[in-house]
Each structure stands twice: as structure tokens, then as C-alpha cells.
Write an enzyme that holds these catalytic residues in place. Sequence first.
Site, PDB file in Angstrom:
ATOM      1  N   ASP A  36       0.275   3.364   1.186  1.00 32.74           N
ATOM      2  CA  ASP A  36       0.619   4.787   1.163  1.00 32.74           C
ATOM      3  C   ASP A  36      -0.617   5.632   1.467  1.00 32.74           C
ATOM      4  O   ASP A  36      -1.570   5.647   0.689  1.00 32.74           O
ATOM      5  CB  ASP A  36       1.182   5.149  -0.223  1.00 32.74           C
ATOM      6  CG  ASP A  36       1.841   6.515  -0.230  1.00 32.74           C
ATOM      7  OD1 ASP A  36       1.671   7.270   0.749  1.00 32.74           O
ATOM      8  OD2 ASP A  36       2.528   6.823  -1.215  1.00 32.74           O
ATOM      9  N   ASP A  37      -0.604   6.321   2.591  1.00 30.51           N
ATOM     10  CA  ASP A  37      -1.698   7.212   3.003  1.00 30.51           C
ATOM     11  C   ASP A  37      -2.962   6.447   3.402  1.00 30.51           C
ATOM     12  O   ASP A  37      -4.059   7.004   3.347  1.00 30.51           O
ATOM     13  CB  ASP A  37      -2.059   8.246   1.908  1.00 30.51           C
ATOM     14  CG  ASP A  37      -0.931   9.203   1.584  1.00 30.51           C
ATOM     15  OD1 ASP A  37       0.151   9.089   2.192  1.00 30.51           O
ATOM     16  OD2 ASP A  37      -1.139  10.069   0.710  1.00 30.51           O
ATOM     17  N   CYS A  76       5.393  10.869   3.512  1.00 34.16           N
ATOM     18  CA  CYS A  76       6.004   9.678   2.906  1.00 34.16           C
ATOM     19  C   CYS A  76       7.505   9.512   3.165  1.00 34.16           C
ATOM     20  O   CYS A  76       7.942   8.488   3.695  1.00 34.16           O
ATOM     21  CB  CYS A  76       5.798   9.722   1.396  1.00 34.16           C
ATOM     22  SG  CYS A  76       4.073   9.603   0.901  1.00 34.16           S
ATOM     23  N   ARG A  80       9.393   6.552   5.375  1.00 28.32           N
ATOM     24  CA  ARG A  80      10.091   5.421   4.732  1.00 28.32           C
ATOM     25  C   ARG A  80      11.539   5.317   5.209  1.00 28.32           C
ATOM     26  O   ARG A  80      12.071   4.228   5.408  1.00 28.32           O
ATOM     27  CB  ARG A  80      10.050   5.592   3.204  1.00 28.32           C
ATOM     28  CG  ARG A  80       8.688   5.295   2.639  1.00 28.32           C
ATOM     29  CD  ARG A  80       8.343   6.095   1.396  1.00 28.32           C
ATOM     30  NE  ARG A  80       6.894   6.214   1.348  1.00 28.32           N
ATOM     31  CZ  ARG A  80       6.078   5.299   0.813  1.00 28.32           C
ATOM     32  NH1 ARG A  80       6.590   4.249   0.205  1.00 28.32           N
ATOM     33  NH2 ARG A  80       4.782   5.428   0.852  1.00 28.32           N
ATOM     34  N   LYS A 133       6.796   1.828  -4.526  1.00 26.31           N
ATOM     35  CA  LYS A 133       7.215   3.234  -4.481  1.00 26.31           C
ATOM     36  C   LYS A 133       8.439   3.407  -3.580  1.00 26.31           C
ATOM     37  O   LYS A 133       8.392   3.077  -2.405  1.00 26.31           O
ATOM     38  CB  LYS A 133       6.040   4.060  -3.949  1.00 26.31           C
ATOM     39  CG  LYS A 133       6.392   5.472  -3.544  1.00 26.31           C
ATOM     40  CD  LYS A 133       5.175   6.173  -3.009  1.00 26.31           C
ATOM     41  CE  LYS A 133       5.548   7.451  -2.308  1.00 26.31           C
ATOM     42  NZ  LYS A 133       4.375   8.194  -1.834  1.00 26.31           N
ATOM     43  N   HIS A 135      10.774   6.593  -3.174  1.00 23.98           N
ATOM     44  CA  HIS A 135      10.568   7.910  -2.562  1.00 23.98           C
ATOM     45  C   HIS A 135      11.487   8.190  -1.375  1.00 23.98           C
ATOM     46  O   HIS A 135      11.086   8.765  -0.376  1.00 23.98           O
ATOM     47  CB  HIS A 135       9.096   8.091  -2.143  1.00 23.98           C
ATOM     48  CG  HIS A 135       8.699   9.548  -2.148  1.00 23.98           C
ATOM     49  ND1 HIS A 135       7.530  10.016  -1.594  1.00 23.98           N
ATOM     50  CD2 HIS A 135       9.344  10.639  -2.637  1.00 23.98           C
ATOM     51  CE1 HIS A 135       7.454  11.317  -1.735  1.00 23.98           C
ATOM     52  NE2 HIS A 135       8.540  11.721  -2.369  1.00 23.98           N
ATOM     53  N   SER A 161       6.292   9.535  -5.620  1.00 21.81           N
ATOM     54  CA  SER A 161       4.823   9.479  -5.547  1.00 21.81           C
ATOM     55  C   SER A 161       4.206   9.519  -6.939  1.00 21.81           C
ATOM     56  O   SER A 161       4.788  10.059  -7.888  1.00 21.81           O
ATOM     57  CB  SER A 161       4.282  10.645  -4.720  1.00 21.81           C
ATOM     58  OG  SER A 161       4.735  10.563  -3.397  1.00 21.81           O
ATOM     59  N   HIS A 235      -2.475   6.486  -2.070  1.00 24.82           N
ATOM     60  CA  HIS A 235      -2.058   7.865  -2.367  1.00 24.82           C
ATOM     61  C   HIS A 235      -2.776   8.293  -3.646  1.00 24.82           C
ATOM     62  O   HIS A 235      -2.917   7.494  -4.575  1.00 24.82           O
ATOM     63  CB  HIS A 235      -0.537   7.864  -2.584  1.00 24.82           C
ATOM     64  CG  HIS A 235       0.092   9.216  -2.641  1.00 24.82           C
ATOM     65  ND1 HIS A 235      -0.067  10.059  -3.726  1.00 24.82           N
ATOM     66  CD2 HIS A 235       0.900   9.879  -1.776  1.00 24.82           C
ATOM     67  CE1 HIS A 235       0.611  11.173  -3.506  1.00 24.82           C
ATOM     68  NE2 HIS A 235       1.208  11.092  -2.329  1.00 24.82           N
ATOM     69  N   ASP A 287       2.328   4.216   5.617  1.00 23.00           N
ATOM     70  CA  ASP A 287       3.427   5.158   5.865  1.00 23.00           C
ATOM     71  C   ASP A 287       3.000   6.382   6.662  1.00 23.00           C
ATOM     72  O   ASP A 287       3.825   7.033   7.304  1.00 23.00           O
ATOM     73  CB  ASP A 287       4.084   5.595   4.553  1.00 23.00           C
ATOM     74  CG  ASP A 287       3.174   6.452   3.683  1.00 23.00           C
ATOM     75  OD1 ASP A 287       1.934   6.337   3.807  1.00 23.00           O
ATOM     76  OD2 ASP A 287       3.694   7.230   2.863  1.00 23.00           O
ATOM     77  N   ASN A 288       1.721   6.713   6.610  1.00 23.55           N
ATOM     78  CA  ASN A 288       1.194   7.875   7.359  1.00 23.55           C
ATOM     79  C   ASN A 288      -0.323   7.838   7.258  1.00 23.55           C
ATOM     80  O   ASN A 288      -0.894   6.982   6.580  1.00 23.55           O
ATOM     81  CB  ASN A 288       1.763   9.202   6.829  1.00 23.55           C
ATOM     82  CG  ASN A 288       1.638   9.391   5.336  1.00 23.55           C
ATOM     83  OD1 ASN A 288       2.614   9.315   4.605  1.00 23.55           O
ATOM     84  ND2 ASN A 288       0.428   9.607   4.857  1.00 23.55           N
ATOM     85  N   LYS A 308      -2.810  12.946   7.414  1.00 25.91           N
ATOM     86  CA  LYS A 308      -1.477  13.106   6.830  1.00 25.91           C
ATOM     87  C   LYS A 308      -0.952  14.534   6.996  1.00 25.91           C
ATOM     88  O   LYS A 308      -1.663  15.491   6.721  1.00 25.91           O
ATOM     89  CB  LYS A 308      -1.559  12.750   5.341  1.00 25.91           C
ATOM     90  CG  LYS A 308      -0.298  12.998   4.542  1.00 25.91           C
ATOM     91  CD  LYS A 308      -0.493  12.557   3.105  1.00 25.91           C
ATOM     92  CE  LYS A 308       0.747  12.814   2.269  1.00 25.91           C
ATOM     93  NZ  LYS A 308       0.597  12.262   0.897  1.00 25.91           N
TER      94      LYS A 308
END
Length: 472
Positions: A36-37, A76, A80, A133, A135, A161, A235, A287-288, A308
Site C-alpha cells: 500500500d503506497d 487505494c 483495489r 486491508k 478498503h 486504511s 501506508h 496499489d499506487n 499518490k
Amino acid sequence: MKLRFLAGLALASLFALATTHAADTTRPNIVIIFADDLGYGDLGCYGHPNIRTPNLDRMAAEGMRFTEFYSAAEVCTPSRAALLTGRYPIRSGMCHDQFRVLRNVSMGHLPANEVTTAEALKARGYATGCIGKWHLGNWINNPAGHPRRHGFDFYFGLPHSNDMNVTPVAPKGAGKLAEQQADWWNAPLFRNEELIERPADQTTLTRRYTDEAVKFIQANKAKPFFLYLPHTFPHTPLFASKDFFGKSARGIYGDVVEELDASVGKVLDTLRQEKLAENTLVFFTSDNGPWLIMNQQGGSAGLLRDGKGSTWEGGMRVPVIAWWPGKIKAAQTQRTLACTMDLFTTSLKLAGADVPSDRPIDGLDIRPLLFGTGTVQREAYFFYRGTRLMAARSGDFKAHFLTQPGYGQPKPDEHATPLLFNLKVDASETFNVATNHPAVLSQIAQAVERHKSAMTPAQSQLVEAVPVPEKK
Ligand code: MG
């Protein structure tokens, strides 16, 4: 429509189910590990100078590293949704403000009529697990959004998150170690529908996700499985366990990434020990892009612009490693454009499942890239921020029709005149060459118009998506 599609899949799978998994090379296991991130520049094998990622570096050395791979969104939730449905998130509504899906107070969720990778593979006899996660809407507010309502047999993790539900209360037994790291967040940790800890002790999350992933693999080794492992980190707020906290030269961000790297090592080691490696495709990606406004607690997009929340390259081009010993040749670098939506289509094809034909699917089958058997043709790739189409890439050129800086940055920088960058020689998107290549710009603009004219955005869920007050 979805029921009919899944029932058809189940019937078509009856003969396949009669075979044992040991002899079944038609239904490989599929594992998607989703950071994540995590930025394009945050791994050793993508050029980071001092974050140590020996397991991911080895995974790349044994497999394929992509250099032109995009997430389908710059934040996010839409990212996803696209990963699990193979569709631009505008089609499912998972990027719409009126769906209200991004926050912990949101009532919206992934629509029931979307077909997820888990649903399609479950219909082919796969065991399916989501660990980490979710989300895709906060299913606490609306149980219809729970992962087990979207094809997963098993779920362990946070519904959203880790920075949602801020609280001054420390989790019991966290001790001095955790107190040094960040404020407390009242994140709830679930096993299936059962709340097992709140606030979750975030210093333990990566380790516990890993333990659950290992158990899931071992418990399902006799049948095909789909393991979706979307990590909570890096994240922010950042937490690492005592074995990693304070150990990286890059500070807490490096600690967290190094712990994720160790987690990947454990998953791959488990596959090797259980003699599943030759029948398992593993993807590692993010994810980003990195959350740059978090300063030292945010990651790096390397030489790519912004992070992001933006549709500059740093917001959506992500590190990707594909690993399948014996099927994917070692030490390859793949420079063909591909994206997270392709993982949906490719996973279904590998499992022998039919890709849904009753709706547009944007993901392509990238088996030819993975196995070196051919090329994949894609006219253009489209960059959305929410419901707005911001940019498009065709070949080496990317045109920006609108630009906006990364998530959390105050000043919009929209451009009325399209910008054009040649990513082959200018990956940092520094030199606008729009006036040099009017024909290229025109060709991309036409592709955008065709895409837009064929696009049917999801209808709003506004009626059911009424926010509820945040619980402290
Ligand atoms: Mg993210």
C-alpha cells in the site's frame, strides 16, 4: 447476470474438479501480494540505495520485473476495485464521490454484480483467501461489502486504511516500542466477521498477516488456491515489529519496507517447502505511488514525477515482480506496458475460467509476456483521477489533458492545453513535446474520444450511501 455467469463456470469446472491438484497443472495457485503506497523507487531491485529488500530482489532475479506497469488508479479504493474486477474503476463506481466508498464512514461498497477474481476462481474450485486491508467500502457499515460476499472463503485484516479512526488510546500490551512510533489509531482487526482486536496493535500486523498467509497456503496445499495479500503498509502511520524497528538506514519507512520484504520471503519459502513453487504464480506490486506529503514517512517514486493522488507517472507506475519457477524465466525485465487489471484476466485464463463476456473487461491476458510466447497489443492506457480522464498513454507517448498534484497537496495545476511526454527518453515527464508531435497528440486524443464514447460509468449508489458519524 453474475449468478448465471458463475453457475456456468461451476458447471464447466466439474470435470476439472475430479482431478487431484498434484496432477492438475491446469489450475495453478495464484498469489497477489499488494503493498500500500509503495513507490516505484522503494525496492533494491528498482534502484533504492539503502532500503534492503533481498527477498524481493531474489524474486526478481528468479522471475520477471516489469518497468512499465500501472496501477489502475492513484489511490487505494479504485485501485483495489480495478485489480479484483479487471475493469477501470469508473465502470464499478468505486471511484465515485457519490458512492462514498473511500472513508471509514462510507456506506458504499463494491457492487454485488461485479465479478471478482476470487468469485471466478472459487467457481473453478479454488480456495480463496483475503489477508490484509480490504478498503472496497467499509463493510462494518454495510455487511454486503464484506470480502466473504465477494468470493473470499477466508478473511483476516482491517476493513480500511490504518489511518482511519484516530484515537489517543494505546492498544493493551503494546509497550514502549510501539509508543515511539506514532499516534494510536482505532483500527479494528477482523477474522472473517469477528472483531478480534481494537485498536489493532499495528506493530504486529505485517507479521500476523504473514503468519495467516503461511497457514492459508499450508491448509490449502492439496487444492488450487487464490491468496490475495493486500498489506496495510507502507501506508502511514508506519509501524514495524521489534525485529525491524530502528534497523533500516532509511528510518521507519525503511523498517516497514524491509519487514514487508521479509514477509514476501516467508511466503515464497513456504511455497518452496510445500513443493508448490512450480505450480504457483506470485505477483508482488503496489496499489499506487508513494504518499509524498508524508515527507520522510512517505516513499519514493524514483525518477518518476509526483506520487499518490496524481496521474503523473509517480502516482500510478508501480514496481511489479512476477514469479513462477519453471514457467517464468529467471532474471527478465519486461518493458511492455501492462497493468493491475491484467492480473484479473490473466488469473482467470490460467485457471481455465471464462472471462465475463456480459460486460466490458479492460484487463488483457498477459500470459504471452510472462511466458515469453508473444506480445500483447493495447491501443492506449487511460489514467483516471476519480471519474475524470486525466491522461492517456499510447506506445512511448503520454498525453495529459488535465493534471493535478498528488493527494493532499493544495494547489491544482490543471492545463487547458494538452501536454505530451515521450516516456522512453523522459520518464520524469519534464519536457513537453506537444508542439513537436501534433500527429501523436491527435492520435491519442482520438483514442480517448473512442474510449469515452464507449464508456458507461456506473450509476450512483447515493441512495444507500449515506455517511454515518465517525465513532471515536
Ligand atoms: Mg494506497
